[in-house]
Design a protein around this motif. Structure first.
Motif, PDB file in Angstrom:
ATOM      1  N   UNK A 172       0.833  -1.211   0.000  1.00  0.00           N
ATOM      2  CA  UNK A 172       0.000   0.000   0.000  1.00  0.00           C
ATOM      3  C   UNK A 172       0.866   1.260   0.000  1.00  0.00           C
ATOM      4  N   UNK A 173       1.911   1.273   0.815  1.00  0.00           N
ATOM      5  CA  UNK A 173       2.802   2.448   0.848  1.00  0.00           C
ATOM      6  C   UNK A 173       3.462   2.668  -0.507  1.00  0.00           C
ATOM      7  N   UNK A 174       3.816   1.586  -1.168  1.00  0.00           N
ATOM      8  CA  UNK A 174       4.449   1.707  -2.481  1.00  0.00           C
ATOM      9  C   UNK A 174       3.477   2.288  -3.492  1.00  0.00           C
ATOM     10  N   UNK A 175       2.216   1.826  -3.451  1.00  0.00           N
ATOM     11  CA  UNK A 175       1.216   2.332  -4.385  1.00  0.00           C
ATOM     12  C   UNK A 175       0.852   3.770  -4.105  1.00  0.00           C
ATOM     13  N   UNK A 176       0.794   4.134  -2.818  1.00  0.00           N
ATOM     14  CA  UNK A 176       0.449   5.504  -2.450  1.00  0.00           C
ATOM     15  C   UNK A 176       1.557   6.490  -2.823  1.00  0.00           C
ATOM     16  N   UNK A 177       2.767   6.021  -2.912  1.00  0.00           N
ATOM     17  CA  UNK A 177       3.911   6.883  -3.234  1.00  0.00           C
ATOM     18  C   UNK A 177       4.058   7.105  -4.737  1.00  0.00           C
ATOM     19  N   UNK A 178       3.299   6.383  -5.529  1.00  0.00           N
ATOM     20  CA  UNK A 178       3.386   6.547  -6.991  1.00  0.00           C
ATOM     21  C   UNK A 178       2.831   7.899  -7.395  1.00  0.00           C
ATOM     22  N   UNK A 179       3.444   8.515  -8.404  1.00  0.00           N
ATOM     23  CA  UNK A 179       2.947   9.823  -8.874  1.00  0.00           C
ATOM     24  C   UNK A 179       1.612   9.755  -9.577  1.00  0.00           C
TER      25      UNK A 179
END
Length: 97
Positions: free
Chosen positions: A90-97
């Motif tokens: 989830x953190x990885x997806x939320x950090x996507x531009x």
């Protein structure tokens, strides 16, 4: 032969401390401790912000495996491990531009 001796010792001790009844044919096995250790270690790496993928060779070496792929059999899909993996995703997806 040494594995049989260790297993019998573990079964005797597990009966003495109440993990198994005197006549139980099933219960915790010595091998189960390795699974729990491997899974718990991975969860702790997730929680401490470390990269489990980079640290996996350390766990493999500690367990006595020559190949990292041999360690996958010890990693159980516990709710704790799945929760930590999901948080990281989830953190990885939320950090996507």
């Amino acid at each position: 032969m040494w594995l049989v001796t260790r297993s019998r010792t573990f079964y005797a001790l597990s009966r003495q401390i109440g993990l198994r009844g005197p006549a139980d044919r099933r219960g915790p096995r010595l091998h189960d401790l390795r699974h729990r250790f491997a899974t718990h270690t991975l969860v702790q790496w997730y929680r401490s912000g470390q990269d489990p993928e980079k640290r996996l060779p350390l766990l493999s070496a500690y367990l006595g495996h020559v190949h990292v792929a041999d360690t996958q059999w010890y990693l159980e899909g516990s709710p704790e491990l799945m929760r930590e993996a999901m948080h990281r995703l989830q953190r990885r997806w939320e950090a996507r531009p």
